[in-house]
Design a protein around this motif. Structure first.
Motif, PDB file in Angstrom:
ATOM      1  N   PHE A 142       4.021  -0.773  -0.670  1.00 34.17           N
ATOM      2  CA  PHE A 142       4.344   0.602  -1.047  1.00 34.17           C
ATOM      3  C   PHE A 142       5.161   0.628  -2.335  1.00 34.17           C
ATOM      4  O   PHE A 142       4.926   1.459  -3.214  1.00 34.17           O
ATOM      5  N   LEU A 143       6.110  -0.286  -2.470  1.00 24.37           N
ATOM      6  CA  LEU A 143       6.929  -0.347  -3.680  1.00 24.37           C
ATOM      7  C   LEU A 143       6.074  -0.702  -4.888  1.00 24.37           C
ATOM      8  O   LEU A 143       6.278  -0.160  -5.983  1.00 24.37           O
ATOM      9  N   ALA A 144       5.116  -1.608  -4.712  1.00 24.91           N
ATOM     10  CA  ALA A 144       4.213  -1.941  -5.821  1.00 24.91           C
ATOM     11  C   ALA A 144       3.421  -0.712  -6.249  1.00 24.91           C
ATOM     12  O   ALA A 144       3.176  -0.500  -7.442  1.00 24.91           O
ATOM     13  N   SER A 145       3.029   0.120  -5.278  1.00 25.70           N
ATOM     14  CA  SER A 145       2.337   1.364  -5.617  1.00 25.70           C
ATOM     15  C   SER A 145       3.236   2.275  -6.448  1.00 25.70           C
ATOM     16  O   SER A 145       2.782   2.918  -7.395  1.00 25.70           O
ATOM     17  N   ALA A 172       7.962  -8.977  -2.070  1.00 28.21           N
ATOM     18  CA  ALA A 172       6.991  -9.028  -0.976  1.00 28.21           C
ATOM     19  C   ALA A 172       5.583  -9.078  -1.556  1.00 28.21           C
ATOM     20  O   ALA A 172       5.288  -8.449  -2.573  1.00 28.21           O
ATOM     21  N   ARG A 173       4.687  -9.811  -0.870  1.00 31.71           N
ATOM     22  CA  ARG A 173       3.336  -9.992  -1.385  1.00 31.71           C
ATOM     23  C   ARG A 173       2.364 -10.233  -0.239  1.00 31.71           C
ATOM     24  O   ARG A 173       2.764 -10.673   0.843  1.00 31.71           O
ATOM     25  N   ASP A 179       0.981 -11.392  -5.829  1.00 36.43           N
ATOM     26  CA  ASP A 179       1.067 -10.098  -6.503  1.00 36.43           C
ATOM     27  C   ASP A 179       2.195  -9.318  -5.854  1.00 36.43           C
ATOM     28  O   ASP A 179       2.093  -8.921  -4.691  1.00 36.43           O
ATOM     29  N   THR A 180       3.272  -9.096  -6.588  1.00 33.94           N
ATOM     30  CA  THR A 180       4.451  -8.435  -6.049  1.00 33.94           C
ATOM     31  C   THR A 180       4.718  -7.119  -6.776  1.00 33.94           C
ATOM     32  O   THR A 180       4.055  -6.792  -7.763  1.00 33.94           O
ATOM     33  N   HIS A 206      10.145 -16.303 -10.380  1.00 30.67           N
ATOM     34  CA  HIS A 206       9.288 -17.416  -9.964  1.00 30.67           C
ATOM     35  C   HIS A 206       8.135 -16.963  -9.067  1.00 30.67           C
ATOM     36  O   HIS A 206       7.364 -17.798  -8.595  1.00 30.67           O
ATOM     37  N   ARG A 207       8.056 -15.672  -8.821  1.00 31.53           N
ATOM     38  CA  ARG A 207       6.969 -15.134  -7.990  1.00 31.53           C
ATOM     39  C   ARG A 207       6.263 -14.024  -8.752  1.00 31.53           C
ATOM     40  O   ARG A 207       6.840 -13.386  -9.630  1.00 31.53           O
ATOM     41  N   GLY A 208       5.012 -13.801  -8.407  1.00 30.33           N
ATOM     42  CA  GLY A 208       4.298 -12.662  -8.965  1.00 30.33           C
ATOM     43  C   GLY A 208       3.653 -12.882 -10.319  1.00 30.33           C
ATOM     44  O   GLY A 208       3.156 -11.926 -10.918  1.00 30.33           O
ATOM     45  N   GLN A 209       3.663 -14.140 -10.842  1.00 28.71           N
ATOM     46  CA  GLN A 209       2.999 -14.417 -12.124  1.00 28.71           C
ATOM     47  C   GLN A 209       3.480 -13.454 -13.213  1.00 28.71           C
ATOM     48  O   GLN A 209       2.692 -12.827 -13.925  1.00 28.71           O
TER      49      GLN A 209
END
Length: 317
Positions: A142-145, A172-173, A179-180, A206-209
């Motif tokens: 939801f936050l990514a949205s 979160a992914r 994809d975060t 270090h996460r999410g590219q």
């Protein structure tokens, strides 16, 4: 009031168009009949007036079997305009009444509440046990949205911070892809907001590219500035995309995955290529299919980038 409720919800048209397609298919005829405009108008008048008693009476008349999948003669999803209005205006008592039906209105209501910035509605969902970090049907949180607006560079800062303060996790992914929410932030948010998310709210470089995703900012939109703030916080400079992430690598097992330098090269972003080289990007590293960033640039005919990658040492600090 008719089915056209664009002023109420930009998301509603899409759902209603899909509903109309389902209604004309043979597989949906058993669901019931479309709700007549006059009856829908009565529902809309009740919800617009926040008249819960009238709404209950209408539901009891036209959709009486609340515990059944098909609660009446009409298709229950025809009530989406009612759900939309209630979600966007924080009418939680009305939502609570509608949620007694077997039909899952909640996902639609969540999206509409986010679109409208209706925090009372979202707080209602949280109190009912909603997992704010669930992976949604679009495969992101939801936050990514919230960080993926229609107009780039204009995420709703207030809503994003409200979600974080209520438990939304920037890192979160889904299990199948790295994809975060931070992945989206580096593509759209202003640099100062990205810094705030990283330094104050726990965004993980270090996460999410993140370096790879920062390259998808609009041309000239602070791409190097964003990459610099990521590199200065330890974002991996010479790692090929999804390295060490089994789920992501399996998903993209047929793809040729490279480093941020590879990505900048194939996109023809000479400024980013020069910046990455100046920070220690290794032009000799090969992609997962054995090609260098120079080979990627040559294959893509990126004439502005090829000369830089043929003499990478001159750009190192």
């Amino acid at each position: 009031m008719g089915h056209d409720n664009r002023i109420m919800s930009p998301l509603l048209d899409e759902h209603m168009k899909l509903l109309r397609l389902l209604q004309v298919s043979s597989s949906s005829k058993a669901l019931g009949s479309p709700l007549p405009e006059a009856i829908l108008g009565q529902f809309m008048a009740a919800v617009s007036a926040d008249d819960l008693d009238t709404l209950k009476s209408l539901l009891d008349e036209y959709f009486p079997e609340r515990t059944k999948r098909f609660p009446g003669d009409y298709i229950v999803s025809e009530l989406l305009p009612i759900v939309s209005h209630a979600a966007r205006h924080g009418q939680v008592a009305i939502l609570n009444e509608l949620f007694t039906y077997e039909f899952d209105f909640k996902k639609f209501a969540e999206d509409d509440a986010l679109d409208a910035g209706a925090k009372d509605t979202l707080l209602f969902f949280l109190k009912q046990g909603w997992d704010i970090n669930e992976i949604r049907k679009n495969k992101i949180t939801f936050l990514a949205s919230a960080l993926s607006p229609q107009q780039p560079n204009k995420p709703d800062r207030d809503m994003v911070l409200w979600l974080i303060q209520h438990g939304a996790d920037l890192n979160a992914r889904p299990p199948h892809i790295d994809d975060t929410a931070m992945s989206r932030a580096v593509m759209t948010a202003p640099p100062d907001f990205i810094c705030e998310l990283l330094d104050k709210y726990g965004g993980d470089v270090h996460r999410g590219q993140l370096l790879q995703n920062a390259l998808f900012r609009r041309p000239g939109d602070d791409v190097v500035e964003v990459m610099d703030l990521l590199v200065n916080r330890g974002a991996p400079l010479n790692m090929t995309k999804y390295a060490g992430d089994a789920g992501s690598l399996h998903r993209y097992k047929t793809s040729d995955l490279g480093t941020p330098l590879h990505m900048a090269a194939v996109m023809g972003n000479a400024e980013a290529v020069r910046y990455l080289l100046s920070q220690g990007a290794d032009a000799s590293i090969c992609s997962t299919k054995g090609r260098t960033a120079l080979q990627w640039a040559e294959n893509a005919r990126r004439d502005d980038v090829v000369p830089i990658l043929r003499s990478p040492d001159q750009y190192r600090l």
